[in-house]
Design a protein around this motif. Structure first.
Motif, PDB file in Angstrom:
ATOM      1  N   LEU A  20       0.828  -1.204   0.000  1.00 31.52           N
ATOM      2  CA  LEU A  20       0.000   0.000   0.000  1.00 31.52           C
ATOM      3  C   LEU A  20       0.862   1.254   0.000  1.00 31.52           C
ATOM      4  O   LEU A  20       0.549   2.241  -0.683  1.00 31.52           O
ATOM      5  CB  LEU A  20      -0.914  -0.021   1.224  1.00 31.52           C
ATOM      6  CG  LEU A  20      -1.903   1.128   1.375  1.00 31.52           C
ATOM      7  CD1 LEU A  20      -2.884   1.165   0.208  1.00 31.52           C
ATOM      8  CD2 LEU A  20      -2.660   0.996   2.700  1.00 31.52           C
TER       9      LEU A  20
ATOM     10  N   HIS B 225      -4.498   3.392  -6.088  1.00 28.71           N
ATOM     11  CA  HIS B 225      -5.552   2.510  -6.608  1.00 28.71           C
ATOM     12  C   HIS B 225      -6.633   2.249  -5.558  1.00 28.71           C
ATOM     13  O   HIS B 225      -7.819   2.168  -5.887  1.00 28.71           O
ATOM     14  CB  HIS B 225      -4.934   1.191  -7.072  1.00 28.71           C
ATOM     15  CG  HIS B 225      -3.818   1.358  -8.045  1.00 28.71           C
ATOM     16  ND1 HIS B 225      -3.967   2.081  -9.208  1.00 28.71           N
ATOM     17  CD2 HIS B 225      -2.541   0.910  -8.040  1.00 28.71           C
ATOM     18  CE1 HIS B 225      -2.824   2.058  -9.876  1.00 28.71           C
ATOM     19  NE2 HIS B 225      -1.951   1.366  -9.186  1.00 28.71           N
ATOM     20  N   LEU B 226      -6.220   2.129  -4.301  1.00 26.94           N
ATOM     21  CA  LEU B 226      -7.198   1.879  -3.241  1.00 26.94           C
ATOM     22  C   LEU B 226      -8.136   3.070  -3.085  1.00 26.94           C
ATOM     23  O   LEU B 226      -9.340   2.891  -2.852  1.00 26.94           O
ATOM     24  CB  LEU B 226      -6.476   1.601  -1.918  1.00 26.94           C
ATOM     25  CG  LEU B 226      -7.382   1.193  -0.752  1.00 26.94           C
ATOM     26  CD1 LEU B 226      -8.110  -0.099  -1.062  1.00 26.94           C
ATOM     27  CD2 LEU B 226      -6.568   1.042   0.533  1.00 26.94           C
TER      28      LEU B 226
ATOM     29  N   ILE C 115     -10.770  -5.393   0.618  1.00 28.96           N
ATOM     30  CA  ILE C 115      -9.607  -5.511  -0.264  1.00 28.96           C
ATOM     31  C   ILE C 115      -8.342  -5.820   0.534  1.00 28.96           C
ATOM     32  O   ILE C 115      -7.603  -6.761   0.212  1.00 28.96           O
ATOM     33  CB  ILE C 115      -9.426  -4.227  -1.090  1.00 28.96           C
ATOM     34  CG1 ILE C 115     -10.534  -4.107  -2.139  1.00 28.96           C
ATOM     35  CG2 ILE C 115      -8.056  -4.200  -1.771  1.00 28.96           C
ATOM     36  CD1 ILE C 115     -10.573  -2.762  -2.842  1.00 28.96           C
TER      37      ILE C 115
ATOM     38  N   LYS D 205      -6.395  -9.482   0.557  1.00 33.84           N
ATOM     39  CA  LYS D 205      -4.994  -9.640   0.158  1.00 33.84           C
ATOM     40  C   LYS D 205      -4.173 -10.285   1.271  1.00 33.84           C
ATOM     41  O   LYS D 205      -3.346 -11.177   1.023  1.00 33.84           O
ATOM     42  CB  LYS D 205      -4.385  -8.284  -0.208  1.00 33.84           C
ATOM     43  CG  LYS D 205      -4.863  -7.688  -1.511  1.00 33.84           C
ATOM     44  CD  LYS D 205      -4.148  -6.370  -1.786  1.00 33.84           C
ATOM     45  CE  LYS D 205      -4.611  -5.732  -3.076  1.00 33.84           C
ATOM     46  NZ  LYS D 205      -3.917  -4.471  -3.357  1.00 33.84           N
TER      47      LYS D 205
ATOM     48  N   GLU E 129      -7.212  -2.911  -7.969  1.00 35.55           N
ATOM     49  CA  GLU E 129      -7.370  -3.468  -6.622  1.00 35.55           C
ATOM     50  C   GLU E 129      -8.205  -4.752  -6.614  1.00 35.55           C
ATOM     51  O   GLU E 129      -7.806  -5.763  -6.026  1.00 35.55           O
ATOM     52  CB  GLU E 129      -8.007  -2.427  -5.697  1.00 35.55           C
ATOM     53  CG  GLU E 129      -7.105  -1.261  -5.360  1.00 35.55           C
ATOM     54  CD  GLU E 129      -5.942  -1.665  -4.460  1.00 35.55           C
ATOM     55  OE1 GLU E 129      -5.967  -2.768  -3.878  1.00 35.55           O
ATOM     56  OE2 GLU E 129      -5.002  -0.865  -4.338  1.00 35.55           O
ATOM     57  N   TRP E 130      -9.369  -4.716  -7.268  1.00 33.63           N
ATOM     58  CA  TRP E 130     -10.233  -5.894  -7.236  1.00 33.63           C
ATOM     59  C   TRP E 130      -9.642  -7.049  -8.048  1.00 33.63           C
ATOM     60  O   TRP E 130      -9.807  -8.213  -7.685  1.00 33.63           O
ATOM     61  CB  TRP E 130     -11.633  -5.535  -7.736  1.00 33.63           C
ATOM     62  CG  TRP E 130     -12.421  -4.745  -6.741  1.00 33.63           C
ATOM     63  CD1 TRP E 130     -12.826  -3.443  -6.846  1.00 33.63           C
ATOM     64  CD2 TRP E 130     -12.882  -5.194  -5.457  1.00 33.63           C
ATOM     65  NE1 TRP E 130     -13.504  -3.059  -5.724  1.00 33.63           N
ATOM     66  CE2 TRP E 130     -13.560  -4.107  -4.850  1.00 33.63           C
ATOM     67  CE3 TRP E 130     -12.778  -6.402  -4.776  1.00 33.63           C
ATOM     68  CZ2 TRP E 130     -14.139  -4.207  -3.592  1.00 33.63           C
ATOM     69  CZ3 TRP E 130     -13.354  -6.494  -3.505  1.00 33.63           C
ATOM     70  CH2 TRP E 130     -14.030  -5.409  -2.929  1.00 33.63           C
TER      71      TRP E 130
ATOM     72  N   GLU F  83      -6.433  -7.673  -8.295  1.00 35.74           N
ATOM     73  CA  GLU F  83      -5.388  -8.245  -7.437  1.00 35.74           C
ATOM     74  C   GLU F  83      -5.990  -9.220  -6.433  1.00 35.74           C
ATOM     75  O   GLU F  83      -5.469 -10.332  -6.238  1.00 35.74           O
ATOM     76  CB  GLU F  83      -4.630  -7.127  -6.714  1.00 35.74           C
ATOM     77  CG  GLU F  83      -3.693  -6.343  -7.619  1.00 35.74           C
ATOM     78  CD  GLU F  83      -2.995  -5.200  -6.911  1.00 35.74           C
ATOM     79  OE1 GLU F  83      -1.961  -4.728  -7.426  1.00 35.74           O
ATOM     80  OE2 GLU F  83      -3.475  -4.780  -5.832  1.00 35.74           O
TER      81      GLU F  83
END
Length: 262
Positions: free
Chosen positions: A80, A87-88, A126, A130, A245-246, A248
């Motif tokens: 992050l 992106h988040l 998210i 991960k 993000e999604w 990943e």
């Protein structure tokens, strides 16, 4: 002739530098050339470099004897930090916008810098997804990060060249202005497709996992972009980030499912 050769070599280098600065929060020497035109074409390459760094960090932390869960938390936090939350933030704004029942108000809500409840919930899912998915992977399967970070950013590139940008202004508008043909996503597709078979050749992956991550990951990244297009009638800078993000998360889940099935 020498000048022309230097210009031809310098331009891709300048675009990669710009992509590195845009897609990460890491610095570069100020005297390095930058050119932001068409930088989305370099996003998957930046992603592969990021995956390599995370792989090294994971290996080092594991060598210290830390548990896989704690290592996963640290790696996701560093992940992050490397992206600067770019992106988040887009995924959170997209979640807030899509939570609005009135389609005509969605873009206005997505433009609001304040995060709503649905954006916070999306971020939690998210980041937790991960972390848990990474903690479930063994050291021998960390090469999966290459597929995760590479294909998710290719999905973003594919969305840029396939769908219109629906905001009159926005932080992602310049991507669509310079990338207008689906053929511009083909070279990176072929590169990632070929790279996907490297772990199999090196004996690091099974045939099943190789095909799942080579074909399935590309399919996931395309479908995520298709879904946002169906909901909004196009793309925005926020949905570009949400696609990364999604994708990943879903690619990590796919890897775990394939490994669980055997």
């Amino acid at each position: 002739m020498l000048y022309l050769f230097r210009q031809l070599c310098q331009r891709p280098f300048a675009r990669f530098n710009a992509a590195f600065l845009f897609y990460t929060a890491l610095p570069l020497p100020q005297w390095w050339p930058v050119e932001f035109e068409g930088i989305a074409q370099f996003a998957p390459i930046v992603g592969l470099g990021m995956a390599g760094c995370l792989w090294i960090i994971w290996t080092g932390l594991t060598a210290l004897g830390l548990s896989s869960g704690l290592v996963a938390v640290i790696v996701v936090a560093i992940w992050l930090r490397i992206t600067g939350g770019l992106h988040l933030d887009g995924a959170m704004d997209a979640a807030d916008g899509l939570a609005v029942m009135d389609p005509e108000r969605r873009l206005a809500v997505m433009s609001d810098s304040r995060s709503g409840a649905f954006g916070v919930m999306a971020a939690i899912v998210i980041l937790a997804g991960k972390t848990v998915a990474l903690a479930s992977l063994s050291q021998a399967h960390l090469w999966v990060l290459l597929a995760v970070c590479g294909w998710s950013r290719w999905g973003q590139l594919a969305a840029i060249v396939r769908y219109p940008y629906i905001k009159p202004q926005g932080k992602g508008a310049f991507h669509r202005a310079t990338l207008t043909s689906p053929w511009q996503a083909l070279p990176l597709f072929l590169g990632l497709f070929g790279l996907g078979f490297l772990p199999l050749c090196l004996g690091l992956s099974s045939v099943k996992l190789t095909f799942a991550l080579t074909i399935g990951a590309g399919g996931i990244s395309l479908c995520v972009g298709d879904w946002f297009n169906a909901k909004l009638g196009g793309q925005t800078g926020d949905t570009y980030g949400a696609i990364v993000e999604w994708s990943e998360v879903l690619i990590l889940v796919l890897a775990n499912v394939v490994l669980a099935i055997g």
